[in-house]
Design an enzyme around this catalytic site. Sequence first.
Site, PDB file in Angstrom:
ATOM      1  CG  HIS A   1      31.689  46.819  77.533  1.00 22.42           C
ATOM      2  ND1 HIS A   1      31.560  45.867  76.545  1.00 22.42           N
ATOM      3  CD2 HIS A   1      32.936  47.326  77.421  1.00 22.42           C
ATOM      4  CE1 HIS A   1      32.688  45.784  75.874  1.00 22.42           C
ATOM      5  NE2 HIS A   1      33.546  46.661  76.374  1.00 22.42           N
TER       6      HIS A   1
ATOM      7  CG  ASP B   1      37.825  53.587  78.893  1.00 22.56           C
ATOM      8  OD1 ASP B   1      36.943  53.172  78.121  1.00 22.56           O
ATOM      9  OD2 ASP B   1      39.021  53.667  78.574  1.00 22.56           O
TER      10      ASP B   1
HETATM   11  C1  SDX Z   1      35.488  50.876  75.580  1.00 18.99           C
HETATM   12  O1  SDX Z   1      33.504  47.496  72.627  1.00 18.99           O
HETATM   13  C2  SDX Z   1      34.584  47.388  73.365  1.00 18.99           C
HETATM   14  O2  SDX Z   1      35.089  46.329  73.629  1.00 18.99           O
HETATM   15  C3  SDX Z   1      35.148  48.724  73.820  1.00 18.99           C
HETATM   16  C4  SDX Z   1      36.288  48.625  74.831  1.00 18.99           C
HETATM   17  C5  SDX Z   1      37.548  48.065  74.196  1.00 18.99           C
HETATM   18  O3  SDX Z   1      38.382  47.516  74.916  1.00 18.99           O
HETATM   19  O4  SDX Z   1      37.733  48.323  72.965  1.00 18.99           O
HETATM   20  O5  SDX Z   1      35.889  47.786  75.917  1.00 18.99           O
HETATM   21  C6  SDX Z   1      36.667  49.996  75.367  1.00 18.99           C
HETATM   22  O6  SDX Z   1      35.128  51.598  74.680  1.00 18.99           O
HETATM   23  C7  SDX Z   1      34.733  50.782  76.869  1.00 18.99           C
HETATM   24  C8  SDX Z   1      33.451  51.674  76.884  1.00 18.99           C
HETATM   25  C9  SDX Z   1      33.888  53.106  77.208  1.00 18.99           C
HETATM   26  N1  SDX Z   1      32.741  54.023  77.038  1.00 18.99           N
HETATM   27  C10 SDX Z   1      32.171  54.605  78.144  1.00 18.99           C
HETATM   28  O7  SDX Z   1      32.505  54.386  79.300  1.00 18.99           O
HETATM   29  C11 SDX Z   1      31.076  55.604  77.806  1.00 18.99           C
HETATM   30  C12 SDX Z   1      29.883  55.393  78.734  1.00 18.99           C
HETATM   31  N2  SDX Z   1      29.253  54.138  78.376  1.00 18.99           N
HETATM   32  C13 SDX Z   1      28.062  54.181  77.574  1.00 18.99           C
HETATM   33  O8  SDX Z   1      28.075  55.196  76.607  1.00 18.99           O
HETATM   34  C14 SDX Z   1      27.627  52.806  77.065  1.00 18.99           C
HETATM   35  O9  SDX Z   1      27.633  51.962  78.147  1.00 18.99           O
HETATM   36  C15 SDX Z   1      28.392  52.150  75.916  1.00 18.99           C
HETATM   37  C16 SDX Z   1      28.491  53.054  74.735  1.00 18.99           C
HETATM   38  C17 SDX Z   1      29.750  51.751  76.350  1.00 18.99           C
HETATM   39  C18 SDX Z   1      27.607  50.889  75.520  1.00 18.99           C
HETATM   40  O10 SDX Z   1      26.388  51.345  75.157  1.00 18.99           O
HETATM   41  P1  SDX Z   1      25.223  50.515  74.476  1.00 18.99           P
HETATM   42  O11 SDX Z   1      25.490  49.055  74.458  1.00 18.99           O
HETATM   43  O12 SDX Z   1      24.925  51.164  73.186  1.00 18.99           O
HETATM   44  O13 SDX Z   1      24.086  50.749  75.556  1.00 18.99           O
HETATM   45  P2  SDX Z   1      23.082  51.969  75.553  1.00 18.99           P
HETATM   46  O14 SDX Z   1      23.779  53.293  75.438  1.00 18.99           O
HETATM   47  O15 SDX Z   1      22.011  51.633  74.560  1.00 18.99           O
HETATM   48  O16 SDX Z   1      22.482  51.904  77.047  1.00 18.99           O
HETATM   49  C19 SDX Z   1      21.650  50.794  77.438  1.00 18.99           C
HETATM   50  C20 SDX Z   1      20.988  51.243  78.715  1.00 18.99           C
HETATM   51  C21 SDX Z   1      20.336  52.613  78.587  1.00 18.99           C
HETATM   52  O17 SDX Z   1      19.303  52.642  79.555  1.00 18.99           O
HETATM   53  P3  SDX Z   1      17.795  52.714  79.039  1.00 18.99           P
HETATM   54  O18 SDX Z   1      17.717  53.972  78.161  1.00 18.99           O
HETATM   55  O19 SDX Z   1      17.584  51.430  78.204  1.00 18.99           O
HETATM   56  O20 SDX Z   1      16.974  52.766  80.309  1.00 18.99           O
HETATM   57  O21 SDX Z   1      21.976  51.400  79.744  1.00 18.99           O
HETATM   58  C22 SDX Z   1      22.060  52.778  80.110  1.00 18.99           C
HETATM   59  C23 SDX Z   1      21.393  53.583  79.022  1.00 18.99           C
HETATM   60  O22 SDX Z   1      20.828  54.772  79.565  1.00 18.99           O
HETATM   61  N3  SDX Z   1      23.514  53.087  80.184  1.00 18.99           N
HETATM   62  C24 SDX Z   1      24.037  54.022  80.974  1.00 18.99           C
HETATM   63  C25 SDX Z   1      25.418  53.951  80.768  1.00 18.99           C
HETATM   64  N4  SDX Z   1      25.698  53.010  79.847  1.00 18.99           N
HETATM   65  C26 SDX Z   1      24.495  52.475  79.499  1.00 18.99           C
HETATM   66  N5  SDX Z   1      23.470  54.909  81.813  1.00 18.99           N
HETATM   67  C27 SDX Z   1      24.320  55.737  82.469  1.00 18.99           C
HETATM   68  N6  SDX Z   1      25.666  55.725  82.329  1.00 18.99           N
HETATM   69  C28 SDX Z   1      26.239  54.861  81.482  1.00 18.99           C
HETATM   70  N7  SDX Z   1      27.591  54.843  81.346  1.00 18.99           N
END
Ligand code: SDX
Length: 388
Positions: free
Chosen positions: A271, A325
Amino acid sequence: MATFAKGLEGVTAAETRMSFIDGEKGILEYVGIPIDDLARNSTFEETVFLLWNCRLPTKGELADFTQQLRSRYALPAGMKERILSVPKNAQPMHMLRTMVSALSMHDPDPNSVEVHKVREKALNVLAQVPAIIAMFDRNRRGLPLVDPDPKLTFAENFLYMLNGVKPSPAVARAFDICMILHADHGLNNSTFSSRVVISTLSDTYSALTAAIGSLRGPLHGGANEEVMEMLFEIEDIAKKEGKDVMSIIEPFIMDKLARRHEGARIMGFGHRVYKTIDPRATFLKTFAKQIATDTGNLELYEISSRIEQIMAREVGAKGIYPNVDFYSATTYHSIGLKLDLFTPMFAMSRVSGWAGHVIEQLSDNRLYRPKAEYVGPHAAPYIPIDKR
Ligand code: SDX
Protein backbone atom coordinates in the site's frame (compact mmCIF):
# COMPACT_ATOMS: atom_id res chain seq x y z
CA MET A 1 10.30 25.45 -5.16
CA ALA A 2 8.43 22.12 -4.83
CA THR A 3 10.58 19.09 -5.76
CA PHE A 4 9.38 16.46 -8.20
CA ALA A 5 7.53 13.65 -6.35
CA LYS A 6 6.84 10.77 -8.78
CA GLY A 7 3.27 9.57 -8.34
CA LEU A 8 2.86 12.54 -5.96
CA GLU A 9 4.26 10.17 -3.31
CA GLY A 10 4.20 11.88 0.10
CA VAL A 11 2.54 15.04 -1.30
CA THR A 12 -0.46 16.50 0.54
CA ALA A 13 -2.87 17.67 -2.17
CA ALA A 14 -6.07 18.30 -0.21
CA GLU A 15 -7.59 18.73 3.23
CA THR A 16 -10.44 16.47 4.29
CA ARG A 17 -12.66 15.92 7.31
CA MET A 18 -13.86 12.48 6.22
CA SER A 19 -11.18 9.83 6.70
CA PHE A 20 -7.93 9.84 8.64
CA ILE A 21 -5.21 7.29 7.91
CA ASP A 22 -2.07 6.64 9.97
CA GLY A 23 -0.04 4.35 7.69
CA GLU A 24 2.61 3.56 10.30
CA LYS A 25 0.16 2.58 13.03
CA GLY A 26 -2.44 1.06 10.70
CA ILE A 27 -5.23 3.39 11.80
CA LEU A 28 -8.29 4.33 9.71
CA GLU A 29 -11.03 6.58 11.10
CA TYR A 30 -14.12 8.04 9.40
CA VAL A 31 -14.69 11.49 10.96
CA GLY A 32 -12.58 10.35 13.89
CA ILE A 33 -14.46 7.07 14.52
CA PRO A 34 -12.21 3.94 14.23
CA ILE A 35 -13.19 1.81 11.25
CA ASP A 36 -13.57 -1.28 13.49
CA ASP A 37 -16.22 0.45 15.62
CA LEU A 38 -18.16 1.46 12.52
CA ALA A 39 -17.91 -2.03 10.98
CA ARG A 40 -19.19 -3.60 14.20
CA ASN A 41 -21.93 -1.07 15.05
CA SER A 42 -22.93 1.02 12.03
CA THR A 43 -24.70 0.46 8.72
CA PHE A 44 -23.71 1.65 5.24
CA GLU A 45 -26.56 4.19 5.23
CA GLU A 46 -25.44 5.65 8.57
CA THR A 47 -21.80 5.69 7.39
CA VAL A 48 -22.73 7.65 4.25
CA PHE A 49 -24.59 10.21 6.40
CA LEU A 50 -21.49 10.42 8.64
CA LEU A 51 -19.16 11.02 5.68
CA TRP A 52 -21.42 13.60 4.02
CA ASN A 53 -22.28 15.52 7.19
CA CYS A 54 -19.16 14.94 9.29
CA ARG A 55 -21.28 13.70 12.22
CA LEU A 56 -23.47 10.73 13.12
CA PRO A 57 -27.21 11.19 12.48
CA THR A 58 -29.94 11.29 15.10
CA LYS A 59 -32.52 8.50 14.80
CA GLY A 60 -34.86 10.85 12.94
CA GLU A 61 -32.15 12.07 10.57
CA LEU A 62 -31.12 8.49 9.75
CA ALA A 63 -34.71 7.50 9.06
CA ASP A 64 -35.12 10.52 6.78
CA PHE A 65 -31.81 9.92 4.95
CA THR A 66 -32.65 6.23 4.50
CA GLN A 67 -36.04 7.13 3.08
CA GLN A 68 -34.46 9.65 0.69
CA LEU A 69 -32.01 6.98 -0.54
CA ARG A 70 -34.64 4.27 -0.97
CA SER A 71 -36.98 6.61 -2.86
CA ARG A 72 -34.21 6.92 -5.47
CA TYR A 73 -33.43 3.19 -6.00
CA ALA A 74 -35.45 3.02 -9.25
CA LEU A 75 -33.63 3.92 -12.48
CA PRO A 76 -34.76 6.85 -14.66
CA ALA A 77 -36.99 5.83 -17.61
CA GLY A 78 -34.85 4.63 -20.50
CA MET A 79 -31.92 3.42 -18.41
CA LYS A 80 -33.17 -0.20 -18.28
CA GLU A 81 -33.33 -0.31 -22.08
CA ARG A 82 -29.81 1.12 -22.20
CA ILE A 83 -28.55 -1.60 -19.83
CA LEU A 84 -30.28 -4.29 -21.90
CA SER A 85 -28.48 -2.99 -25.00
CA VAL A 86 -25.03 -3.48 -23.43
CA PRO A 87 -23.18 -6.46 -25.01
CA LYS A 88 -23.49 -9.45 -22.65
CA ASN A 89 -19.71 -9.94 -22.75
CA ALA A 90 -18.93 -6.34 -21.79
CA GLN A 91 -16.68 -6.03 -18.74
CA PRO A 92 -18.72 -4.85 -15.73
CA MET A 93 -16.45 -1.91 -14.85
CA HIS A 94 -16.60 -0.59 -18.43
CA MET A 95 -20.39 -1.00 -18.29
CA LEU A 96 -20.59 0.79 -14.94
CA ARG A 97 -18.39 3.69 -16.05
CA THR A 98 -20.59 4.09 -19.14
CA MET A 99 -23.92 3.83 -17.32
CA VAL A 100 -22.98 6.31 -14.55
CA SER A 101 -21.94 8.69 -17.30
CA ALA A 102 -25.26 8.03 -19.07
CA LEU A 103 -27.20 9.02 -15.93
CA SER A 104 -26.11 12.61 -16.66
CA MET A 105 -28.34 12.57 -19.76
CA HIS A 106 -31.39 11.90 -17.59
CA ASP A 107 -30.67 14.89 -15.36
CA PRO A 108 -32.32 18.12 -16.56
CA ASP A 109 -29.62 20.15 -14.78
CA PRO A 110 -26.48 17.94 -15.06
CA ASN A 111 -23.84 20.66 -14.78
CA SER A 112 -24.89 22.42 -11.59
CA VAL A 113 -22.12 22.54 -9.01
CA GLU A 114 -24.21 24.16 -6.29
CA VAL A 115 -23.42 21.93 -3.32
CA HIS A 116 -27.04 21.19 -2.38
CA LYS A 117 -27.74 20.10 -5.98
CA VAL A 118 -24.54 18.00 -6.10
CA ARG A 119 -25.75 16.18 -2.95
CA GLU A 120 -28.97 15.33 -4.80
CA LYS A 121 -27.06 14.05 -7.84
CA ALA A 122 -24.72 12.04 -5.61
CA LEU A 123 -27.68 10.53 -3.76
CA ASN A 124 -29.26 9.51 -7.06
CA VAL A 125 -26.08 7.87 -8.35
CA LEU A 126 -25.43 6.09 -5.04
CA ALA A 127 -29.02 4.81 -4.97
CA GLN A 128 -29.01 3.64 -8.62
CA VAL A 129 -25.60 2.01 -9.05
CA PRO A 130 -26.86 -1.22 -7.38
CA ALA A 131 -29.67 -1.56 -9.93
CA ILE A 132 -27.30 -0.86 -12.83
CA ILE A 133 -24.90 -3.61 -11.74
CA ALA A 134 -27.59 -6.14 -10.80
CA MET A 135 -29.61 -5.62 -13.99
CA PHE A 136 -26.52 -5.89 -16.21
CA ASP A 137 -25.49 -9.13 -14.50
CA ARG A 138 -28.95 -10.74 -14.66
CA ASN A 139 -29.33 -9.76 -18.32
CA ARG A 140 -25.96 -11.30 -19.29
CA ARG A 141 -27.07 -14.48 -17.43
CA GLY A 142 -30.30 -14.51 -19.45
CA LEU A 143 -32.41 -13.91 -16.35
CA PRO A 144 -35.38 -11.52 -16.02
CA LEU A 145 -34.57 -8.16 -14.39
CA VAL A 146 -35.61 -7.63 -10.77
CA ASP A 147 -36.81 -4.15 -9.82
CA PRO A 148 -35.52 -2.56 -6.60
CA ASP A 149 -37.53 -2.91 -3.41
CA PRO A 150 -37.64 0.34 -1.39
CA LYS A 151 -38.54 -1.65 1.71
CA LEU A 152 -35.04 -3.16 1.74
CA THR A 153 -31.74 -1.78 3.02
CA PHE A 154 -29.02 -0.81 0.55
CA ALA A 155 -27.24 -4.16 1.03
CA GLU A 156 -30.41 -6.28 1.00
CA ASN A 157 -31.76 -4.47 -2.08
CA PHE A 158 -28.62 -5.07 -4.15
CA LEU A 159 -28.44 -8.78 -3.31
CA TYR A 160 -32.21 -9.12 -3.92
CA MET A 161 -31.96 -7.52 -7.38
CA LEU A 162 -28.88 -9.63 -8.18
CA ASN A 163 -30.15 -13.04 -7.04
CA GLY A 164 -33.91 -12.62 -7.30
CA VAL A 165 -34.32 -13.68 -3.68
CA LYS A 166 -33.84 -11.75 -0.46
CA PRO A 167 -30.49 -12.51 1.22
CA SER A 168 -30.17 -14.15 4.62
CA PRO A 169 -29.58 -11.63 7.45
CA ALA A 170 -26.01 -12.96 7.82
CA VAL A 171 -25.15 -12.47 4.13
CA ALA A 172 -26.86 -9.06 4.04
CA ARG A 173 -24.89 -7.99 7.13
CA ALA A 174 -21.62 -9.25 5.64
CA PHE A 175 -22.24 -7.24 2.49
CA ASP A 176 -23.28 -4.17 4.51
CA ILE A 177 -19.99 -4.32 6.43
CA CYS A 178 -18.01 -4.63 3.18
CA MET A 179 -19.77 -1.47 1.98
CA ILE A 180 -18.79 0.33 5.22
CA LEU A 181 -15.15 -0.76 4.91
CA HIS A 182 -14.81 0.42 1.30
CA ALA A 183 -16.62 3.78 1.59
CA ASP A 184 -13.73 6.24 1.92
CA HIS A 185 -9.96 6.20 2.20
CA GLY A 186 -8.28 9.59 1.98
CA LEU A 187 -6.80 10.75 -1.29
CA ASN A 188 -6.50 7.39 -3.08
CA ASN A 189 -6.11 7.53 -6.83
CA SER A 190 -9.83 7.35 -7.73
CA THR A 191 -10.82 9.90 -5.09
CA PHE A 192 -8.05 12.22 -6.26
CA SER A 193 -9.34 11.76 -9.83
CA SER A 194 -12.82 12.88 -8.77
CA ARG A 195 -11.41 15.97 -7.02
CA VAL A 196 -9.20 16.86 -9.99
CA VAL A 197 -12.16 16.75 -12.38
CA ILE A 198 -14.61 18.69 -10.19
CA SER A 199 -11.92 21.31 -9.48
CA THR A 200 -12.49 22.60 -13.04
CA LEU A 201 -16.18 23.11 -12.03
CA SER A 202 -17.07 20.32 -14.44
CA ASP A 203 -19.94 18.17 -13.15
CA THR A 204 -20.69 15.41 -10.63
CA TYR A 205 -21.17 12.73 -13.31
CA SER A 206 -17.84 13.53 -15.01
CA ALA A 207 -16.08 13.42 -11.64
CA LEU A 208 -17.62 10.06 -10.68
CA THR A 209 -17.02 8.60 -14.15
CA ALA A 210 -13.34 9.55 -13.93
CA ALA A 211 -13.13 7.90 -10.51
CA ILE A 212 -14.65 4.65 -11.82
CA GLY A 213 -12.09 4.64 -14.63
CA SER A 214 -9.29 4.97 -12.10
CA LEU A 215 -10.67 2.33 -9.71
CA ARG A 216 -10.69 -0.32 -12.45
CA GLY A 217 -6.89 -0.36 -12.49
CA PRO A 218 -5.31 -3.54 -11.01
CA LEU A 219 -3.00 -1.43 -8.84
CA HIS A 220 -6.10 0.07 -7.21
CA GLY A 221 -9.64 -1.31 -6.98
CA GLY A 222 -9.05 -3.98 -9.62
CA ALA A 223 -6.75 -5.83 -7.20
CA ASN A 224 -9.58 -7.75 -5.49
CA GLU A 225 -10.43 -9.56 -8.74
CA GLU A 226 -6.73 -10.30 -9.30
CA VAL A 227 -6.47 -11.75 -5.77
CA MET A 228 -9.27 -14.20 -6.58
CA GLU A 229 -7.62 -15.10 -9.90
CA MET A 230 -4.42 -15.84 -7.96
CA LEU A 231 -6.21 -18.12 -5.46
CA PHE A 232 -7.93 -19.99 -8.32
CA GLU A 233 -4.60 -20.27 -10.18
CA ILE A 234 -2.99 -21.90 -7.15
CA GLU A 235 -5.88 -24.38 -6.86
CA ASP A 236 -5.67 -25.16 -10.62
CA ILE A 237 -1.93 -25.83 -10.45
CA ALA A 238 -2.47 -28.21 -7.53
CA LYS A 239 -5.20 -30.06 -9.43
CA LYS A 240 -3.11 -30.31 -12.65
CA GLU A 241 -0.03 -31.54 -10.78
CA GLY A 242 -2.08 -33.79 -8.49
CA LYS A 243 -0.47 -32.17 -5.46
CA ASP A 244 -1.79 -30.89 -2.14
CA VAL A 245 -2.75 -27.25 -2.66
CA MET A 246 -0.81 -26.13 0.42
CA SER A 247 2.45 -27.45 -1.12
CA ILE A 248 2.00 -25.22 -4.18
CA ILE A 249 1.73 -21.92 -2.36
CA GLU A 250 5.35 -21.36 -1.25
CA PRO A 251 6.97 -21.91 -4.69
CA PHE A 252 4.20 -19.89 -6.36
CA ILE A 253 4.68 -16.87 -4.08
CA MET A 254 8.48 -17.10 -4.03
CA ASP A 255 8.55 -17.13 -7.84
CA LYS A 256 6.40 -13.96 -7.98
CA LEU A 257 8.55 -12.27 -5.36
CA ALA A 258 11.68 -13.17 -7.33
CA ARG A 259 10.20 -11.29 -10.29
CA ARG A 260 9.02 -8.21 -8.37
CA HIS A 261 11.77 -6.00 -9.82
CA GLU A 262 10.29 -6.85 -13.22
CA GLY A 263 7.01 -5.50 -11.86
CA ALA A 264 5.46 -8.79 -10.66
CA ARG A 265 3.16 -8.11 -7.72
CA ILE A 266 1.32 -10.31 -5.23
CA MET A 267 -2.09 -8.68 -5.52
CA GLY A 268 -3.82 -7.64 -2.32
CA PHE A 269 -0.50 -6.79 -0.68
CA GLY A 270 1.32 -3.51 -0.22
CA HIS A 271 0.00 0.00 0.00
CA ARG A 272 1.25 3.50 -0.74
CA VAL A 273 0.26 4.66 2.77
CA TYR A 274 0.02 1.60 5.05
CA LYS A 275 3.38 0.19 6.09
CA THR A 276 1.66 -2.23 8.43
CA ILE A 277 -1.48 -4.28 7.94
CA ASP A 278 -4.46 -2.31 6.58
CA PRO A 279 -7.00 -2.25 9.47
CA ARG A 280 -9.73 -3.11 6.97
CA ALA A 281 -7.80 -6.28 6.09
CA THR A 282 -7.57 -7.18 9.77
CA PHE A 283 -11.32 -6.89 10.14
CA LEU A 284 -12.04 -8.67 6.85
CA LYS A 285 -9.68 -11.54 7.71
CA THR A 286 -11.74 -12.54 10.74
CA PHE A 287 -14.88 -12.01 8.75
CA ALA A 288 -13.66 -13.99 5.74
CA LYS A 289 -12.78 -16.98 7.95
CA GLN A 290 -16.28 -17.05 9.44
CA ILE A 291 -18.05 -16.65 6.10
CA ALA A 292 -15.72 -19.09 4.30
CA THR A 293 -16.38 -21.66 7.03
CA ASP A 294 -20.15 -21.15 6.85
CA THR A 295 -20.15 -21.42 3.03
CA GLY A 296 -17.71 -24.31 2.49
CA ASN A 297 -14.92 -22.11 1.12
CA LEU A 298 -12.44 -22.70 3.93
CA GLU A 299 -9.70 -23.86 1.53
CA LEU A 300 -9.61 -20.41 -0.12
CA TYR A 301 -9.28 -18.80 3.30
CA GLU A 302 -6.49 -21.22 4.28
CA ILE A 303 -4.59 -20.51 1.05
CA SER A 304 -4.94 -16.78 1.76
CA SER A 305 -3.73 -17.21 5.33
CA ARG A 306 -0.69 -19.22 4.14
CA ILE A 307 0.17 -16.54 1.57
CA GLU A 308 -0.02 -13.96 4.34
CA GLN A 309 2.43 -15.95 6.48
CA ILE A 310 4.94 -16.30 3.62
CA MET A 311 4.67 -12.61 2.71
CA ALA A 312 5.16 -11.59 6.36
CA ARG A 313 8.35 -13.70 6.49
CA GLU A 314 9.69 -12.49 3.14
CA VAL A 315 8.66 -8.80 2.87
CA GLY A 316 7.00 -7.87 6.17
CA ALA A 317 10.15 -5.98 7.15
CA LYS A 318 9.66 -3.84 4.01
CA GLY A 319 6.19 -2.82 5.20
CA ILE A 320 4.34 -5.01 2.67
CA TYR A 321 1.21 -6.39 4.33
CA PRO A 322 -2.32 -7.35 3.23
CA ASN A 323 -4.49 -4.47 2.10
CA VAL A 324 -8.29 -4.22 1.93
CA ASP A 325 -8.44 -6.25 -1.29
CA PHE A 326 -6.74 -9.38 0.02
CA TYR A 327 -9.51 -10.75 2.23
CA SER A 328 -12.40 -8.94 0.55
CA ALA A 329 -11.83 -11.36 -2.36
CA THR A 330 -12.60 -14.46 -0.26
CA THR A 331 -15.50 -12.66 1.43
CA TYR A 332 -17.16 -11.65 -1.86
CA HIS A 333 -16.57 -15.09 -3.35
CA SER A 334 -18.02 -16.77 -0.24
CA ILE A 335 -21.22 -14.72 -0.41
CA GLY A 336 -21.61 -15.86 -4.01
CA LEU A 337 -20.53 -12.82 -6.01
CA LYS A 338 -19.09 -13.46 -9.47
CA LEU A 339 -15.40 -12.55 -9.66
CA ASP A 340 -15.78 -9.78 -12.25
CA LEU A 341 -18.31 -8.06 -9.96
CA PHE A 342 -15.75 -7.60 -7.15
CA THR A 343 -14.43 -4.26 -8.35
CA PRO A 344 -17.96 -2.99 -9.12
CA MET A 345 -18.72 -3.78 -5.44
CA PHE A 346 -15.80 -1.56 -4.46
CA ALA A 347 -17.16 1.19 -6.73
CA MET A 348 -20.71 0.78 -5.37
CA SER A 349 -19.44 1.67 -1.91
CA ARG A 350 -16.80 4.21 -2.91
CA VAL A 351 -19.34 6.38 -4.78
CA SER A 352 -20.13 7.64 -1.26
CA GLY A 353 -16.52 8.64 -0.57
CA TRP A 354 -16.00 10.13 -4.02
CA ALA A 355 -19.18 12.21 -3.68
CA GLY A 356 -18.11 13.43 -0.24
CA HIS A 357 -14.78 14.57 -1.67
CA VAL A 358 -16.48 16.25 -4.63
CA ILE A 359 -18.56 18.24 -2.13
CA GLU A 360 -15.47 19.06 -0.04
CA GLN A 361 -13.58 20.21 -3.14
CA LEU A 362 -16.43 22.47 -4.22
CA SER A 363 -16.69 23.95 -0.73
CA ASP A 364 -13.11 25.28 -0.92
CA ASN A 365 -12.07 24.89 -4.53
CA ARG A 366 -8.71 25.57 -6.15
CA LEU A 367 -8.14 24.29 -9.71
CA TYR A 368 -5.66 21.38 -9.67
CA ARG A 369 -2.84 22.22 -12.04
CA PRO A 370 0.55 20.78 -10.94
CA LYS A 371 3.70 21.35 -12.95
CA ALA A 372 5.71 18.95 -15.10
CA GLU A 373 9.51 19.09 -15.12
CA TYR A 374 10.48 19.62 -18.80
CA VAL A 375 13.36 17.27 -19.60
CA GLY A 376 13.33 17.57 -23.43
CA PRO A 377 15.59 19.61 -25.79
CA HIS A 378 15.51 23.41 -26.27
CA ALA A 379 15.95 25.67 -29.35
CA ALA A 380 15.55 22.68 -31.67
CA PRO A 381 15.50 23.50 -35.45
CA TYR A 382 12.42 22.76 -37.59
CA ILE A 383 13.77 20.43 -40.33
CA PRO A 384 11.69 20.44 -43.56
CA ILE A 385 10.09 17.06 -44.19
CA ASP A 386 12.05 16.32 -47.38
CA LYS A 387 15.27 16.70 -45.41
CA ARG A 388 14.34 14.21 -42.59
C1 SDX B 1 -6.27 -0.07 -2.91
O1 SDX B 1 -4.50 4.41 -1.98
C2 SDX B 1 -5.48 3.79 -1.36
O2 SDX B 1 -5.90 4.13 -0.29
C3 SDX B 1 -6.04 2.62 -2.15
C4 SDX B 1 -7.05 1.76 -1.39
C5 SDX B 1 -8.35 2.51 -1.15
O3 SDX B 1 -9.07 2.16 -0.21
O4 SDX B 1 -8.69 3.36 -2.03
O5 SDX B 1 -6.49 1.37 -0.14
C6 SDX B 1 -7.42 0.52 -2.18
O6 SDX B 1 -6.05 0.29 -4.05
C7 SDX B 1 -5.36 -1.02 -2.20
C8 SDX B 1 -4.13 -1.44 -3.06
C9 SDX B 1 -4.59 -2.55 -4.02
N1 SDX B 1 -3.52 -2.84 -4.99
C10 SDX B 1 -2.84 -4.04 -4.91
O7 SDX B 1 -3.03 -4.89 -4.05
C11 SDX B 1 -1.84 -4.24 -6.04
C12 SDX B 1 -0.54 -4.80 -5.47
N2 SDX B 1 0.10 -3.75 -4.70
C13 SDX B 1 1.18 -3.03 -5.31
O8 SDX B 1 1.01 -2.81 -6.68
C14 SDX B 1 1.62 -1.81 -4.50
O9 SDX B 1 1.78 -2.22 -3.20
C15 SDX B 1 0.75 -0.55 -4.52
C16 SDX B 1 0.47 -0.09 -5.91
C17 SDX B 1 -0.53 -0.78 -3.81
C18 SDX B 1 1.54 0.55 -3.78
O10 SDX B 1 2.68 0.68 -4.49
P1 SDX B 1 3.80 1.79 -4.30
O11 SDX B 1 3.60 2.61 -3.08
O12 SDX B 1 3.91 2.51 -5.59
O13 SDX B 1 5.04 0.85 -4.01
P2 SDX B 1 5.98 0.24 -5.13
O14 SDX B 1 5.22 -0.46 -6.21
O15 SDX B 1 6.94 1.32 -5.51
O16 SDX B 1 6.76 -0.91 -4.30
C19 SDX B 1 7.68 -0.55 -3.26
C20 SDX B 1 8.47 -1.80 -2.99
C21 SDX B 1 9.04 -2.42 -4.26
O17 SDX B 1 10.18 -3.16 -3.85
P3 SDX B 1 11.61 -2.67 -4.35
O18 SDX B 1 11.52 -2.65 -5.89
O19 SDX B 1 11.78 -1.24 -3.78
O20 SDX B 1 12.57 -3.68 -3.78
O21 SDX B 1 7.60 -2.81 -2.44
C22 SDX B 1 7.50 -3.89 -3.37
C23 SDX B 1 8.00 -3.40 -4.70
O22 SDX B 1 8.57 -4.48 -5.44
N3 SDX B 1 6.05 -4.23 -3.43
C24 SDX B 1 5.59 -5.45 -3.70
C25 SDX B 1 4.19 -5.34 -3.62
N4 SDX B 1 3.85 -4.07 -3.32
C26 SDX B 1 5.03 -3.39 -3.20
N5 SDX B 1 6.21 -6.60 -4.03
C27 SDX B 1 5.40 -7.66 -4.26
N6 SDX B 1 4.05 -7.64 -4.19
C28 SDX B 1 3.42 -6.50 -3.88
N7 SDX B 1 2.07 -6.47 -3.80
